[in-house]
Design a protein around this motif. Sequence first.
Motif, PDB file in Angstrom:
ATOM      1  N   TYR B 169     -27.777  28.318 -20.079  1.00 25.79           N
ATOM      2  CA  TYR B 169     -27.292  26.946 -19.968  1.00 25.79           C
ATOM      3  C   TYR B 169     -27.578  26.150 -21.229  1.00 25.79           C
ATOM      4  N   ILE B 170     -28.860  26.093 -21.653  1.00 23.02           N
ATOM      5  CA  ILE B 170     -29.154  25.226 -22.798  1.00 23.02           C
ATOM      6  C   ILE B 170     -28.483  25.746 -24.074  1.00 23.02           C
ATOM      7  N   PHE B 171     -28.260  27.069 -24.158  1.00 26.10           N
ATOM      8  CA  PHE B 171     -27.641  27.597 -25.366  1.00 26.10           C
ATOM      9  C   PHE B 171     -26.141  27.831 -25.201  1.00 26.10           C
ATOM     10  N   GLU B 172     -25.603  27.309 -24.131  1.00 22.31           N
ATOM     11  CA  GLU B 172     -24.167  27.434 -23.937  1.00 22.31           C
ATOM     12  C   GLU B 172     -23.466  26.345 -24.742  1.00 22.31           C
ATOM     13  N   LYS B 173     -22.437  26.744 -25.491  1.00 22.85           N
ATOM     14  CA  LYS B 173     -21.753  25.763 -26.326  1.00 22.85           C
ATOM     15  C   LYS B 173     -20.413  25.426 -25.689  1.00 22.85           C
ATOM     16  N   THR B 174     -20.284  24.164 -25.258  1.00 21.78           N
ATOM     17  CA  THR B 174     -19.044  23.792 -24.578  1.00 21.78           C
ATOM     18  C   THR B 174     -18.108  23.010 -25.471  1.00 21.78           C
ATOM     19  N   GLY B 175     -18.623  22.420 -26.531  1.00 26.36           N
ATOM     20  CA  GLY B 175     -17.759  21.612 -27.396  1.00 26.36           C
ATOM     21  C   GLY B 175     -17.521  22.309 -28.728  1.00 26.36           C
ATOM     22  N   VAL B 260     -28.286  14.257 -40.579  1.00 26.61           N
ATOM     23  CA  VAL B 260     -27.843  15.538 -40.023  1.00 26.61           C
ATOM     24  C   VAL B 260     -26.996  15.371 -38.760  1.00 26.61           C
ATOM     25  N   LEU B 261     -27.414  14.468 -37.895  1.00 25.27           N
ATOM     26  CA  LEU B 261     -26.779  14.392 -36.581  1.00 25.27           C
ATOM     27  C   LEU B 261     -25.427  13.681 -36.677  1.00 25.27           C
ATOM     28  N   SER B 262     -24.430  14.184 -35.927  1.00 25.68           N
ATOM     29  CA  SER B 262     -23.222  13.378 -35.744  1.00 25.68           C
ATOM     30  C   SER B 262     -23.350  12.732 -34.371  1.00 25.68           C
ATOM     31  N   PRO B 263     -23.701  11.433 -34.358  1.00 30.89           N
ATOM     32  CA  PRO B 263     -24.142  10.814 -33.108  1.00 30.89           C
ATOM     33  C   PRO B 263     -23.016  10.549 -32.127  1.00 30.89           C
ATOM     34  N   SER B 264     -23.377  10.558 -30.856  1.00 34.05           N
ATOM     35  CA  SER B 264     -22.434  10.133 -29.831  1.00 34.05           C
ATOM     36  C   SER B 264     -23.256   9.699 -28.634  1.00 34.05           C
ATOM     37  N   PHE B 265     -22.666   8.892 -27.767  1.00 34.33           N
ATOM     38  CA  PHE B 265     -23.451   8.408 -26.635  1.00 34.33           C
ATOM     39  C   PHE B 265     -23.198   9.240 -25.390  1.00 34.33           C
ATOM     40  N   VAL B 266     -23.557  10.517 -25.514  1.00 35.58           N
ATOM     41  CA  VAL B 266     -23.376  11.440 -24.398  1.00 35.58           C
ATOM     42  C   VAL B 266     -24.680  12.210 -24.210  1.00 35.58           C
ATOM     43  N   ILE B 267     -25.082  12.353 -22.967  1.00 33.32           N
ATOM     44  CA  ILE B 267     -26.221  13.216 -22.688  1.00 33.32           C
ATOM     45  C   ILE B 267     -25.690  14.590 -22.320  1.00 33.32           C
ATOM     46  N   SER B 268     -26.136  15.612 -23.062  1.00 32.75           N
ATOM     47  CA  SER B 268     -25.694  16.960 -22.737  1.00 32.75           C
ATOM     48  C   SER B 268     -26.884  17.897 -22.769  1.00 32.75           C
ATOM     49  N   GLY B 269     -27.075  18.664 -21.718  1.00 35.28           N
ATOM     50  CA  GLY B 269     -28.134  19.667 -21.680  1.00 35.28           C
ATOM     51  C   GLY B 269     -27.809  20.860 -22.555  1.00 35.28           C
ATOM     52  N   HIS B 270     -26.572  20.953 -23.017  1.00 36.23           N
ATOM     53  CA  HIS B 270     -26.218  22.041 -23.940  1.00 36.23           C
ATOM     54  C   HIS B 270     -26.653  21.633 -25.332  1.00 36.23           C
ATOM     55  N   LEU B 271     -27.735  22.242 -25.804  1.00 37.94           N
ATOM     56  CA  LEU B 271     -28.330  21.779 -27.051  1.00 37.94           C
ATOM     57  C   LEU B 271     -27.412  21.991 -28.248  1.00 37.94           C
ATOM     58  N   LEU B 272     -26.493  22.941 -28.125  1.00 38.07           N
ATOM     59  CA  LEU B 272     -25.675  23.276 -29.285  1.00 38.07           C
ATOM     60  C   LEU B 272     -24.440  22.388 -29.398  1.00 38.07           C
ATOM     61  N   ASP B 273     -24.172  21.589 -28.359  1.00 43.83           N
ATOM     62  CA  ASP B 273     -23.028  20.697 -28.451  1.00 43.83           C
ATOM     63  C   ASP B 273     -23.322  19.580 -29.429  1.00 43.83           C
ATOM     64  N   PRO B 274     -22.354  19.244 -30.260  1.00 40.93           N
ATOM     65  CA  PRO B 274     -22.581  18.158 -31.196  1.00 40.93           C
ATOM     66  C   PRO B 274     -22.782  16.842 -30.454  1.00 40.93           C
ATOM     67  N   GLY B 275     -23.502  15.928 -31.097  1.00 38.85           N
ATOM     68  CA  GLY B 275     -23.671  14.609 -30.506  1.00 38.85           C
ATOM     69  C   GLY B 275     -25.079  14.344 -30.059  1.00 38.85           C
ATOM     70  N   GLY B 276     -25.241  13.242 -29.342  1.00 40.76           N
ATOM     71  CA  GLY B 276     -26.576  12.788 -28.975  1.00 40.76           C
ATOM     72  C   GLY B 276     -27.079  11.799 -30.004  1.00 40.76           C
ATOM     73  N   GLY B 277     -28.291  11.364 -29.808  1.00 38.16           N
ATOM     74  CA  GLY B 277     -28.858  10.412 -30.755  1.00 38.16           C
ATOM     75  C   GLY B 277     -30.329  10.247 -30.489  1.00 38.16           C
ATOM     76  N   THR B 278     -31.046   9.646 -31.457  1.00 37.40           N
ATOM     77  CA  THR B 278     -32.454   9.342 -31.233  1.00 37.40           C
ATOM     78  C   THR B 278     -32.675   7.861 -31.503  1.00 37.40           C
TER      79      THR B 278
END
Lengths: 258, 331
Positions: B169-175, B260-278
Amino acid sequence: MAKRIDVSGLTAYYGSHKAIDDISMTVEPRSVTAFIGPSGCGKSTFLRTLNRMHEVTPGGRVEGKVLLDDENLYAKDVDPVAVRRTVGMVFQRPNPFPTMSIFDNVAAGLRLNGTYKKNQLAEIVERSLRGANLWNEVKDRLNKPGSGLSGGQQQRLCIARAIAVEPDVLLMDEPCSALDPISTLAIEDLIGELKERFTIVIVTHNMQQAARVSDRTAFFNLSAVGQPGKLIEIDDTERIFANPSVQATEDYISGRFG
Amino acid sequence: MDTATTTSAPPPRAPQQTGTTRGKPRPGDRIFLGMSRGAGIFLLVIMAAIAGFLTYRAGIAISKDDANFLTTSEWNPAGDPPVFGIAVLAFGTVVSSVIAMVIAVPVAIGIALFISHYAPRRIATPLAYVVDLLAAVPSIIYGLWGAIFLVPYLDGLNSWLNEYLGWTYIFEKTGEGVARNLFTVGILLAIMILPIITNVTREVFLQVPKMHEEAALALGATRWEVIRMSVLPFGRSGIISASMLGLGRALGETMAVAVVLSPSFVISGHLLDPGGGTFAQNIAAKFNEADEFGRDALIASGLVLFVITLVVNGAARAIIARRKEYSGANA
């Protein structure tokens, strides 16, 4: 199983500095042999060559032979780790593992040697603590840290830890020098009991102690600071203290130097 | 904000004069007393000022927020009504820091043990120096290196992880997209916090008293067993402190993450999907364009980061304190 130690032509170095020179002696099984001599004469270094602890110090190396019964500890194919499992050691300052409970301290050596069933382990721990005359003082708090005990109790804990693995020889490097007189007496009594089962070698600065506990006494000396230490003589303790064959021994024992 | 380094010790007292030796306190003592007491008070004042500022400005923002500040995955303080929340930021900050810790702590302990107990001095000294150098690299350089060098290389690793470990799950890439994701950020942060954890643990390992190591050796312990019986238990609280220092840096790291990060306001448990933010990345990215209220909103997110850091440090101290009677310091 107590074993005889037979040392021949043993020389130890720290880097290029020769610490002890050409020592030969025999230590009888089931007896206490005391090493005495002034500071820096190499008695502790010599003791540490008997379980290959000397080479742990950076630059430490040894020439010569140490036979335990018939096996040379310094033969090429001997693993120093295996040597230390059969030749136990008690240090000058009590050094129980501070992060372990009293029980785990005694069991530490056993767990290194192999796997034991739980009740087997408990049995050996109890026997070792009894053997070290500590059981009655700690039986209610085996799960408390060993560092909470008094200095004398800690030292007996270290002795329990050392005898738990049933070594052939027990080396003691000034085991009472950090202890008060009552704790010292407890350890000395213990040494008297332990010699029925083990070969014991003890380094001490306290000549009365050597006279009280040992069967044989070896006197070490050095000709000058920076010179290697030498074995001057080894003989029955009574003889060493009453009528030594070398003048230097008599001078040292009667307090004329050192 | 790194609170692990800012614990205040009570200022030492001047020696008390008693009995027949009573006399006038000497000027040196009084000056030193004043200086050390002043330094202690100064520290408390600064901490209080920061906390007060953050709380006040955050209060302004949160009171006008139309959504739940803690659970909303959106950042639009300029909207009417304003809607913003820190869910994505908290998630991204914690996840990237956890990845960094999982990678960095074991490696740092390994390097520290190698330097302190395995390597000959000839090798240990230069190696320790190289680790120090790693700490001297500015974080923007890490960011550029990460974006230009690391990201393309990690694309391959990402597809490999997706293919063979996708079932976790965490290493599944959906995007779709390059590896500008939380996983890459975590790796980069791991490299950045490696030197501080390594240095502190190495110092602790070097302080293990010789007699504890000899105790293990004399029982017939191998080198690894000596480390397990004496060195690691003795260094335990030091390892925790070092990890907290590293975690503090990872939580607050700004520039490298922002690059490094290309930010987006989405929470995804798939760590490899682009996006997220800190937290820090979001503040850096938005602060310049924000109006007064937008800045208050960002400050409110900063307050949460401040609280998280405090909680983490408090937890670490509690862990250390709970094991105190077994600590090596009793030796």
